[in-house]
Design a protein around this motif. Sequence first.
Motif: not given
Length: 177
Positions: A25, A30, A52, A56, A61, A63, A92
């Motif tokens: 990523q 991520t 995912d 992002a 990030y 979630r 993350h």
Amino acid sequence: MTRPATRIELRRDAYEVIASATAQQLPRETGGILLGYREDANVVVTHALVVDGQEASTHRYVRDDVTANACLAAFLAQRAGDDPTGYVGEWHSHPAPSGPSPTDVAAMQATAREHDGPLALLVYAPGGADPFFGLITRRQRWGRVTSKKAAVLPPPPRFEELGPLPDGAVRRDGPVG
């Protein structure tokens, strides 16, 4: 009496998922959820699931909670009834070496208000001397929530580090043919 430092022990399977997802990523962040078990105030992370993130970016990030709950339910459905493995926190990545942001800490504290026992936050920022930053957050008596930096113990390297090439391994007149 001094208490030993709080720690997060990261097992190989979890480490490889985190490192691989982060590499795929980059430069975006991520993350996902951590699974394992608790040993007193310490957390042993046996598995990491990638979840995912909504939009992002290189510095954010968030979630997807619906996806996270579905991933967690699917993982736990495959485990034996007496398996102690369960939800133990979040992870993350950061594309540049840095620890958790104030937003990260606040999100973990909100999650800890709903759980008994310590929860781990792992931030993985490859490229620095120490790529993992760990935080243990827990709900105390009277609903107070505390966060404390934790030592992260990654798994031992899978392969020996390569040393210099032996004499004669490279020819002066070009590659070995």
